[in-house]
Design an enzyme around this catalytic site. Structure first.
Site, short mmCIF file in Angstrom:
data_model
loop_
_atom_site.label_atom_id
_atom_site.label_comp_id
_atom_site.label_asym_id
_atom_site.label_seq_id
_atom_site.Cartn_x
_atom_site.Cartn_y
_atom_site.Cartn_z
N ASP A 178 -46.76 22.65 22.53
CA ASP A 178 -45.42 22.35 21.95
C ASP A 178 -45.05 21.52 20.42
O ASP A 178 -46.05 20.64 20.44
CB ASP A 178 -44.27 21.88 23.02
CG ASP A 178 -44.47 20.27 22.56
OD1 ASP A 178 -45.18 20.22 23.17
OD2 ASP A 178 -43.30 19.46 21.86
N HIS B 153 -41.09 33.52 10.70
CA HIS B 153 -41.95 33.97 10.68
C HIS B 153 -43.58 33.04 10.90
O HIS B 153 -44.74 33.25 11.65
CB HIS B 153 -42.82 34.09 9.12
CG HIS B 153 -44.37 33.97 8.61
ND1 HIS B 153 -45.10 35.04 8.55
CD2 HIS B 153 -44.94 32.72 7.77
CE1 HIS B 153 -46.56 34.27 8.15
NE2 HIS B 153 -46.33 33.64 8.18
N CYS C 98 -44.43 40.67 10.90
CA CYS C 98 -42.94 39.85 11.66
C CYS C 98 -42.02 41.03 10.90
O CYS C 98 -41.97 41.03 9.95
CB CYS C 98 -42.67 38.12 11.28
SG CYS C 98 -42.29 37.42 10.06
N CYS D 22 -49.37 39.67 7.81
CA CYS D 22 -48.73 39.55 9.02
C CYS D 22 -47.00 40.96 9.57
O CYS D 22 -47.09 41.46 8.08
CB CYS D 22 -47.52 38.08 8.67
SG CYS D 22 -45.86 38.33 9.66
N ASP E 145 -38.63 17.64 27.81
CA ASP E 145 -39.57 16.76 28.59
C ASP E 145 -39.24 15.17 29.10
O ASP E 145 -37.26 15.86 29.57
CB ASP E 145 -39.81 16.39 26.88
CG ASP E 145 -38.62 16.22 26.41
OD1 ASP E 145 -38.60 15.27 25.03
OD2 ASP E 145 -37.86 16.34 26.32
N CYS F 289 -42.06 39.29 6.81
CA CYS F 289 -43.01 39.93 6.01
C CYS F 289 -42.91 41.37 6.38
O CYS F 289 -43.37 42.31 4.71
CB CYS F 289 -44.45 39.43 6.59
SG CYS F 289 -44.84 37.63 6.63
N1 DPZ Z 1 -47.07 13.41 21.08
C1 DPZ Z 1 -46.45 13.67 21.92
C2 DPZ Z 1 -45.51 13.74 22.29
C3 DPZ Z 1 -44.25 14.35 22.73
N2 DPZ Z 1 -43.31 14.78 22.95
C4 DPZ Z 1 -44.54 12.89 23.87
C5 DPZ Z 1 -43.58 13.21 25.41
O1 DPZ Z 1 -42.83 13.82 25.31
N3 DPZ Z 1 -44.52 12.61 26.30
N4 DPZ Z 1 -45.38 11.08 26.05
C6 DPZ Z 1 -45.84 11.32 25.24
O2 DPZ Z 1 -46.88 10.72 24.49
C7 DPZ Z 1 -45.99 12.39 24.14
C8 DPZ Z 1 -46.65 12.17 22.86
#
Ligand code: DPZ
Length: 373
Positions: free
Chosen positions: A268, A337, A308, A306, A94, A311
């Site tokens: 993520d 897990h 894994c 599961c 990020d 488990c």
């Molecule tokens: N929920 C969110 C998690 C994040 N890691 C980000 C981000 O890294 N940038 N910009 C974002 O708007 C953003 C929103």
């Protein structure tokens, strides 16, 4: 020619969800995909081998944290983030904006960038779009995120409009500053808060910058789930079908399924590993807070369905003991897990898309997990 290329394989006839492949310099990723978060160049409590064993195809690392410690110059000297952390599959970083904005009163935003104090030692720092690109170029991630501002929730319309317009100006500076475009793909981030017209404005401005992929930011920031789904409903259709769509910060089972149904390809979230460290497991029958006394003599696995490592080899009673004793192995087993659970869920989602039955899968999963449709 971009460093990353999205290949649309199929669109689910029942839901409109997409099956795809993301071709990157470190391998091909089957989408929709969940990315485990490795904030400080490690997915907490997990080795790279264990991550591969449970099916992790790509991981995320945080630019802010690695800039703060050990420093991007050191990681570059080590040969880049892949070599430094011994991970040879794709990495997404990020931009650091989100963490810096999360510092609250410790930071000051200007058109140039953000002045802030380190959460580690209080030292003064400044990150600009150019600096965010320099750091991510040094880390060598396959996918780099543009430096943006994630507006808080709630936020008034004028603030959100000014913020998204600055994020657009910052995106153009990021693209200008990005080196190594052959090996690292820059993704733009659509903002606009919870305002339909501002989401449309941000999408128009961000998508006008030609890039290999785009994210939806500014969600999963405390808004009600229904509101997040509503924003997705009108935002993803604005995005190109031949490029990946990444919803940032989302990772509960229901949100992943609802996001895929609304056309999202990448996710993520720290949730699976964070709740693991607090002794909570995601299972096929809903959440299990394994520290609860009721599991003291429960000699069955965390999740009977599961397969894994956790488990297959350990019981709820044993894992509860480890949690109560504050043993490191508790985090390791529950993290293994929970990550396996979400990665397996995404595998089932991909299969359901292939068979045009994602809405049926949602109904079955929600009923078992205890979600309301
Ligand atoms: N929920 C969110 C998690 C994040 N890691 C980000 C981000 O890294 N940038 N910009 C974002 O708007 C953003 C929103």
């Amino acid at each position: 020619m971009y460093a990353v290329r999205y290949e649309l394989i199929k669109t689910c006839k029942q839901s409109g969800a997409r099956l795809g492949r993301l071709h990157t310099p470190h391998g091909v990723i089957e989408t929709p995909i969940f990315m485990p978060v490795g904030t400080q160049a490690t997915v907490k409590a997990m080795t790279p081998e264990e991550l591969k064993e449970i099916g992790s195809q790509i991981i995320l690392s945080n630019t802010y944290h690695l800039y703060m410690r050990p420093g991007h110059d050191l990681v570059k000297e080590a040969g880049g983030l892949h070599k430094f952390m011994n991970w040879d599959k794709p990495i997404l970083t990020d931009s650091g904006g989100f963490q810096v904005f999360s510092l609250g009163p410790l930071r000051k935003i200007t058109e140039e960038g953000v002045n802030f104090r380190s959460h580690i030692d209080g030292s003064k720092h400044f990150i600009s779009p150019e600096k965010a690109m320099e750091i991510q170029n040094a880390l060598g991630s396959d996918i780099m995120m543009a430096f943006d501002e994630c507006a808080p929730y709630p936020a008034d319309r004028e603030y959100v409009k000014n913020s998204l317009e600055r994020t657009t100006r910052w995106l153009k500076r990021c693209k200008e500053a990005h080196k190594n475009t052959e090996n690292q793909a820059l993704f733009g981030i659509i903002q606009g808060g919870m305002y339909k017209d501002l989401r449309e404005q941000s999408a128009k401005e961000v998508l006008a910058v030609d890039l290999p992929g785009y994210a939806i930011g500014g969600l999963s920031v405390g808004e009600p789930k229904k509101l997040m789904y509503e924003v997705l409903e009108y935002t993803t259709p604005l995005m190109p079908v031949d490029k990946p769509r990444y919803l940032m910060g989302v990772g509960s089972p229901d949100d992943l399924i609802e996001g895929v149904i609304r056309g999202v390809d990448m996710f993520d979230c720290v949730l699976p590993t964070r709740i693991a460290r607090n002794g909570t497991a995601m299972t096929s029958e809903g959440k299990v807070v394994v520290r609860n006394a009721k599991y003291a003599r429960d000699f069955t696995p965390l999740d009977p369905e599961c397969d894994c490592y956790c488990c297959k080899n350990y019981t709820r009673a044993y894992i509860r003991h480890l949690v109560k004793a504050n043993e490191i192995l508790a985090s390791r087993l529950i993290s293994t897990h929970n990550l396996h659970f979400l990665l397996k869920l995404m595998e089932q989602v991909r299969q359901a898309i292939m068979e045009d039955r994602l809405l049926d899968f949602r109904a079955e999963f929600f009923q078992k997990y205890g979600y309301e449709l």
